[in-house]
Scaffold this motif. Structure first.
Motif, short mmCIF file in Angstrom:
data_model
loop_
_atom_site.label_atom_id
_atom_site.label_comp_id
_atom_site.label_asym_id
_atom_site.label_seq_id
_atom_site.Cartn_x
_atom_site.Cartn_y
_atom_site.Cartn_z
N ASP A 55 55.82 -6.54 71.17
CA ASP A 55 54.85 -5.65 71.80
C ASP A 55 53.42 -6.18 71.70
N VAL A 60 52.93 -2.74 75.93
CA VAL A 60 53.50 -1.72 76.81
C VAL A 60 52.46 -1.33 77.86
N HIS A 83 60.36 -2.60 75.03
CA HIS A 83 59.55 -1.49 75.51
C HIS A 83 58.91 -1.75 76.86
N ASN A 84 58.45 -2.96 77.10
CA ASN A 84 57.71 -3.26 78.33
C ASN A 84 58.60 -3.88 79.41
N ASN A 87 57.79 -3.62 83.15
CA ASN A 87 56.59 -4.30 83.66
C ASN A 87 56.73 -5.82 83.70
#
Length: 192
Positions: A55, A60, A83-84, A87
């Motif tokens: 991260d 994020v 988490h990201n 994207n």
């Protein structure tokens, strides 16, 4: 901007130079991934990064353009628990191309500096007003590239500089380069 592989790394660095010219106040981080297994969580692979470290590299909510020398789905599979993940936009091998120049293979597979620059501009929310101009710039750059390759069967000298004209460790193109002479003598082709 993230990258993995020698050619995608050079194209990502060249894209960053283009972005710095077009959007000087844009903050850009380049992450060069040497060990793909680091993209997985530690629970999946001993080389994997803990979520906190991942991260920090790929925060994020921050768009990530990932230039990869293999199939894009590989990166998506390695990062799907992160988490990201939503994207991360990957450009990679699409089985496009034939006998041509190395840079043209990048163009055919959409991992060239122009495509990566356009992808970044499209994914940064505050640059939304610049997308139309960036798409026009991209279209013109690719048109010039394709005309040059079809006429000369070589890579445009401006594309041979790797990370950009300002990098002293790489060959520089001069204003009197073959490409500029060709571009001047073929101006009518470029305006059609």
């Amino acid at each position: 901007m993230a990258c993995c592989g020698d050619v995608p790394t050079m194209e990502a660095l060249a894209a960053v130079n283009l972005l710095r010219e077009r959007v000087p106040d844009l903050r850009i981080r380049v992450v060069n991934v040497v060990d793909l297994m680091a993209l997985q969580p530690t629970s999946e692979h001993p080389h994997g990064l803990p979520d906190e470290e991942f991260d920090q590299l790929f925060p994020v909510g921050v768009p990530v353009i990932f230039a990869f020398h293999g199939y894009p789905w590989v990166i998506h599979r390695l990062t799907y628990r992160r988490h990201n993940h939503d994207n991360i936009h990957v450009r990679g091998y699409k089985e496009e191309g034939t006998t041509t120049t190395p840079f043209d293979m990048c163009v055919l597979n959409n991992i060239d500096r122009f495509q990566l620059t356009l992808d970044a501009i499209k994914r940064v929310p505050r640059l939304k007003s610049q997308v139309d101009a960036a798409e026009q710039w991209y279209s013109e750059a690719i048109q010039r590239h394709k005309l040059y390759v079809s006429e000369t069967a070589t890579t445009c000298p401006k594309s041979r500089t790797g990370a950009g004209q300002n990098n002293n460790s790489l060959t520089r193109w001069s204003p009197r380069s073959d490409f500029e002479a060709w571009e001047t003598s073929n101006a009518d082709l470029l305006t059609r």
